[in-house]
Design an enzyme around this catalytic site. Structure first.
Site, PDB file in Angstrom:
ATOM      1  N   ASP A 281       4.521  18.737   5.815  1.00 50.92           N
ATOM      2  CA  ASP A 281       5.633  19.373   5.659  1.00 50.92           C
ATOM      3  C   ASP A 281       4.941  21.689   5.103  1.00 50.92           C
ATOM      4  OD1 ASP A 281       8.064  18.176   5.268  1.00 50.92           O
ATOM      5  OD2 ASP A 281       7.503  17.508   3.499  1.00 50.92           O
ATOM      6  N   GLY A 282       3.604  21.251   4.642  1.00 50.19           N
ATOM      7  CA  GLY A 282       3.028  22.032   3.560  1.00 50.19           C
ATOM      8  C   GLY A 282       2.706  23.461   4.954  1.00 50.19           C
ATOM      9  N   ASN A 360      10.681  27.506   1.347  1.00 51.32           N
ATOM     10  CA  ASN A 360      11.542  25.944   0.804  1.00 51.32           C
ATOM     11  C   ASN A 360      11.897  27.214  -0.549  1.00 51.32           C
ATOM     12  OD1 ASN A 360      10.500  23.784   2.113  1.00 51.32           O
ATOM     13  ND2 ASN A 360       8.888  23.525   0.725  1.00 51.32           N
ATOM     14  N   ASP A 390      10.843  25.856 -18.582  1.00 51.11           N
ATOM     15  CA  ASP A 390      10.448  25.832 -18.159  1.00 51.11           C
ATOM     16  C   ASP A 390       9.920  26.715 -17.164  1.00 51.11           C
ATOM     17  OD1 ASP A 390       9.005  24.605 -19.959  1.00 51.11           O
ATOM     18  OD2 ASP A 390       7.669  22.849 -18.690  1.00 51.11           O
TER      19      ASP A 390
END
Ligand SMILES: NC(=O)c1ccc[n+]([C@@H]2O[C@H](COP(=O)([O-])OP(=O)(O)OC[C@H]3O[C@@H](n4cnc5c(N)ncnc54)[C@H](O)[C@@H]3O)[C@@H](O)[C@H]2O)c1
Ligand SMILES: Nc1ncnc2c1ncn2[C@@H]1O[C@H](COP(=O)(O)OP(=O)(O)OP(=O)(O)O)[C@@H](O)[C@H]1O
Length: 517
Positions: A281-282, A360, A390
């Site tokens: 996917d990267g 993404n 966070d």
């Protein structure tokens, strides 16, 4: 106490050296002075202390006034930027609409009002609708003219639904999107249909992008290039790094083309018909990030471990590519988000800084800071919430199965147009993720009184610091990423969540055992 603490902080944070030095005489300092052993022994000292206390109070009021003026200025700035973002979006939409129309000149001549292509498209749509007999724009008729008073009473009221384009004057920009058929609402078109790509002329040029440092990928890449050249007579582009690797293997690959600089990369979309990715996917994210505007169709071959967006098996690349080069192919149009970092100090960042497009998600988090992030979030002109935790993920629906999923967001079919608003470890029991419609502009602001800066990253890369007063503005980009499907958009999506995540995998309950009678 909290107010006093804030006042001190505002004073000491000021760039104004004078105020910073006066903050030495804070109310706390005055209290200490009053309670020192000298108290009562010297009337003058008491008087002096009182004066100091007044000065400290005045300074606190000045600091508070400054903070509120800053907040007001930030609010005005935010409104101004929203307006600009809206105009920019409209401009881009207009541009992309014009860019994608091959017969632009024809359209201009056939369009006596000289309206942009978007308006023509709308007209076309409504014509198509009328042909289909779905979108009638007529006022609802009575039906039987002899109908009695009873039937007249039960007649439904007629109405019209329309949609307003932002930033235009309300009278001029109403387009009918949904119409009525005997008073019932029906939709003629939906945005998320399966899309089919049919070549009108054969693809000539292919760009191959590969995951670095992988021997199997290098071997496959070389083999694929030979086949594409010899069997399909295609022009091939690769990254400079890959060309060097190929040339080290054999001078045969001399015909393989590459680029020298960013300018040539930005022109790639005009030369390349198809992009092949070899990796996980990267590598698909990497491929998408190379195109800041229109993106050619991408065929993602799986050579990674998970492969949500990589449905093609590399072992069968010949059959796959033969069928893709012939067409037609099913594609998923994956929406991207366009993100602007707006610095507090910038006068007008839209004109100076390139937006970053993400396939993404864009993440705003606390980075290395151990403090809670404090992020104010706005959607168009409305306050959404303040994130204390966070961080926050603004994700596309394609990204819904990535970081957003890990943070508790829903999985959404990639063809659904929307922006996921997913908090990361919020320190609140009631903070559930949201999904916003695709037309909104979201703004995430680090407030002036934030204890620490925040950090923004784009598809997990290019970290940038957001100082108090800085903001991230995010909206849907006009250029989606078309990825080829193995079967179709829905089948590929379901297969990826079953095979990739083992979604809802459970042993089936056995037949034997207690039953309802
Ligand atoms: N806690 C987490 O789950 C977490 C943390 C950081 C980043 N990420 C994701 O990693 C992405 C960057 O990917 P990378 O390959 O460059 O980094 P990477 O090599 O660290 O891989 C991250 C993992 O996320 C998977 N992934 C990426 N996009 C996906 C998608 N759309 N659907 C399902 N899985 C997906 C990849 O297959 C890989 O297994 C970021 O965009 C972010 O979504 C996830
Ligand atoms: N052509 C490229 N140039 C530079 N970096 C790349 C390129 N292609 C991929 N990358 C980076 O390499 C990293 C790994 O890529 P990818 O996700 O495709 O492989 P993987 O990690 O083996 O797959 P998986 O995530 O499925 O296990 C990603 O961070 C990606 O951004």
């Amino acid at each position: 106490m909290a107010r006093k603490g804030n006042a001190n902080m505002a004073c000491s944070q000021s760039e104004n050296g004078c105020i910073a030095s006066f903050s030495l005489f804070s109310e706390k300092a005055v209290q200490e002075l009053l309670h020192s052993p000298l108290q009562g022994s010297d009337d003058h000292l008491i008087e002096f202390s009182e004066t100091l206390r007044t000065v400290a109070k005045t300074l606190r009021r000045v600091a508070e006034g400054k903070a509120s003026a800053q907040a007001e200025a930030a609010e005005w700035k935010r409104k101004f930027e929203l307006e600009r973002a809206r105009n920019l979006k409209l401009e881009n939409r207009g541009k992309s609409c014009l860019e994608f129309h091959p017969d632009l000149d024809d359209m201009r001549t056939n369009n006596p009002t000289n309206q942009p292509a978007l308006c023509n498209e709308t007209n076309e749509k409504s014509e198509r609708c009328s042909r289909n007999g779905i979108c009638s724009h007529e006022v609802l008729r009575d039906g039987n003219p002899d109908s009695d008073s009873h039937s007249k009473m039960i007649r439904k009221a007629s109405f019209k639904l329309s949609w307003c384009c932002k930033g235009e004057q309300s009278d001029q920009q109403k387009h009918d999107i949904v119409s009525f058929e005997r008073g019932n609402i029906t939709t003629a078109e939906r945005s998320s249909k399966q899309i089919s790509l049919k070549w009108e002329s054969s693809p000539q040029t292919v760009l191959i992008l590969t995951k670095p440092n992988s021997v199997p990928v290098q071997i496959l890449c070389a083999e694929m290039i030979r086949w594409l050249r010899q069997q399909q007579k295609l022009h091939i582009y690769v990254e400079p790094r890959v060309r060097v690797e190929l040339m080290m293997e054999s001078s045969y690959f001399n015909f393989v083309e590459t680029w020298k600089d960013g300018k040539e990369i930005s022109a790639l979309h005009t030369k390349v018909d198809l992009v092949l990715t070899l990796g996980g996917d990267g590598t698909v994210l990497w491929a998408a990030s190379m195109f800041k505007g229109p993106v050619p169709p991408i065929v993602p071959f799986s050579l990674g471990s998970l492969g949500f967006m990589t449905p093609f098996y590399s072992e069968h690349y010949k059959e796959c590519l033969e069928s893709i080069l012939k067409g037609p192919i099913s594609i998923t149009l994956r929406h991207r988000l366009q993100c602007h970092v707006v610095r507090d100090a910038a006068k007008n960042e839209y004109e100076t800084e390139e937006p970053t497009l993400v396939l993404n998600e864009v993440t705003i988090d606390r980075g290395i800071s151990s403090y809670l992030t404090n992020l104010e979030c706005y959607c168009d002109n409305s306050f959404v919430t303040c994130v204390q935790g966070d961080g926050l993920i603004l994700s596309t629906t394609s990204g819904s199965t990535a970081y957003s999923l890990a943070a508790g967001g829903s999985m959404v079919h990639p063809q659904v147009p929307g922006i996921l608003f997913t908090p990361i470890c919020p320190h609140s029991l009631s903070f559930r993720p949201l999904i916003m419609p695709e037309h909104v502009t979201l703004r995430v602001q680090v407030p002036f009184n934030s204890r620490s800066p925040a950090w923004v990253s784009f598809d997990g890369k290019d970290r940038k610091q957001l100082a108090p007063g800085d903001a991230l503005v995010c909206s849907m980009a006009p250029w989606p990423v078309p990825t080829a499907c193995l079967v179709d958009s829905t089948n590929d999506f379901l297969r990826s969540i079953h095979e990739g995540l083992h979604w809802n995998l459970r042993k089936t309950q056995s037949f034997d055992g207690p039953r309802e009678s």
